[in-house]
Write an enzyme that holds these catalytic residues in place. Sequence first.
Site, PDB file in Angstrom:
ATOM      1  N   GLY A  27    -101.545-124.035 -66.045  1.00 55.19           N
ATOM      2  CA  GLY A  27    -102.459-123.481 -65.056  1.00 55.19           C
ATOM      3  C   GLY A  27    -103.534-122.670 -65.740  1.00 55.19           C
ATOM      4  N   ASP A  41    -106.257-131.206 -56.671  1.00 50.49           N
ATOM      5  CA  ASP A  41    -107.121-131.051 -57.845  1.00 50.49           C
ATOM      6  C   ASP A  41    -108.028-132.251 -58.072  1.00 50.49           C
ATOM      7  OD1 ASP A  41    -105.077-132.728 -58.746  1.00 50.49           O
ATOM      8  OD2 ASP A  41    -104.349-131.344 -60.275  1.00 50.49           O
ATOM      9  N   ASN A  55    -103.911-144.469 -58.119  1.00 45.80           N
ATOM     10  CA  ASN A  55    -103.240-143.648 -59.127  1.00 45.80           C
ATOM     11  C   ASN A  55    -102.808-144.506 -60.300  1.00 45.80           C
ATOM     12  OD1 ASN A  55    -103.111-141.992 -56.684  1.00 45.80           O
ATOM     13  ND2 ASN A  55    -101.727-140.696 -57.829  1.00 45.80           N
TER      14      ASN A  55
END
Length: 489
Positions: free
Chosen positions: A13, A237, A296
């Site tokens: 992160g 994201d 994906n």
Amino acid sequence: MTILAFDLGASSGRALLGRLQDGKIEVSELHRFSNDPVQVGDRLQWDILRLLHELKQSLLLVKHRGIKLDSIAIDSWAVDFGLIGENGELLGNPYHYRDSHTNGVMEKLREELSDSVIFGRTGIQFLPFNTIYQLAALKQAHSPLLREAKHFLMIPDLLRYFLTGEMYNEFSNATTTQLFNPLTGSWDETLIRAIGLSPDLFGEVVQPGTGVGMLRPSLCEELGIEPVPVIAVAEHDTGSAVAAVPALDRSFAYLSCGTWSLMGTEVGEPVINELSEQLNFTNEGGAYGTYRLLKNIMGLWILQECRRAWERAGKSFSFPELVKLAGEAEPFAAFVDPDDPVFMPPGDMPARVVEYCKRTGQQAPESVGAITRCVLESLALKYRFVLELTEKLSGNRFGGLHMVGGGIQNQLLCQWTANAIGKPVWAGPVEGSAIGNMIVQWIAGGKLTDIWEARKAIRDSFPVDEYEPEQAEAWEQAYEAFVVKTGVA
């Protein structure tokens, strides 16, 4: 206007400060921290309270530097969630999307409901870790969590709740659950009831750019800070990364490259038809009324796991070292389909690459460089395969490919991607998700008018590296071999 973006990936992160002045964006990293899942017995879980601790540490750093924040926002990976009980407390640690409790659940539910019903109501790609299958797995296991749950919050929703005390579900992340109906613009009660849950579990869905509260008084007292507005951005994201694509044309192809690779194009309406179902594409929500028509792809996860396996064996390599070894290895010696299910769970990934090659009648790579080259070349070739499907489905021909995200620091992969697709690759910015997070905060604060002015500011503020295709004939032959060996077509 100084803002704070929390950008949470599946392995780390970041807290980044953003400043906007005279149409130029400045980004500085304030804090970086690991995000390590924890195996507890048979379950793989997220250490969500550790993430909250790191968010608090970031706010303390802001305080110690004497910085006044105008707003804060969070983006993260998709599909995972926490459940809140009647007393407002979190019921257990959120499960990791790679946990095995969903094994076989997708297949069973697809048989019961049919693909056409699930896809027709959501437009979302069938992936075994989608939220719908995670919740169905909990229901089938008679989980006490579901008996006590009153509120469903995805990871950014949950962290926002910890910070503000307010509960909202954000649009871009909600669409990834395969429980949101983009045609009605709301949670799909038919699918929710089909997995044995009540629609009351799912809350109000807000659009990116919505103010969703202030830092709660108890948190401000704990940290000795002033209240700050919290904004819901495109909290998936990838949604933030696509918002940050510095495209010149309204029609463009993108690849958000990191642990996962997500390739597609931005559209104004979801594309839900027989072809998109057949090609297993997804329609995920984006910023400002857009949808991400994409697919994906497993991404750099395979190489990350290879590196961890080599480290466990006492051989430590940096990513630049692996790229160097790959460049020295024999080209086009073997191929894998990055999306083969064998590469989904954590484990001994080098052994799985070798096993896949043997299973498909190829000479298995033996050295670290050969395995790394096999993975990176296969990714580049899979990108071509998916880009061509994107063109077929969207009806657009793209002049090149925009690559954003941390994966673009691998210059070899960028060049090989240009070689594979036979078109230019425009790589940048690296911190795409965080920058996309920021621009939505600035639009919400009235400092930018819309996403296209924001994209111009990104183009003017960050370098974009261009990679022109090379070795066309060799890569064309390699693509033909890749398709045959992997059977992707």
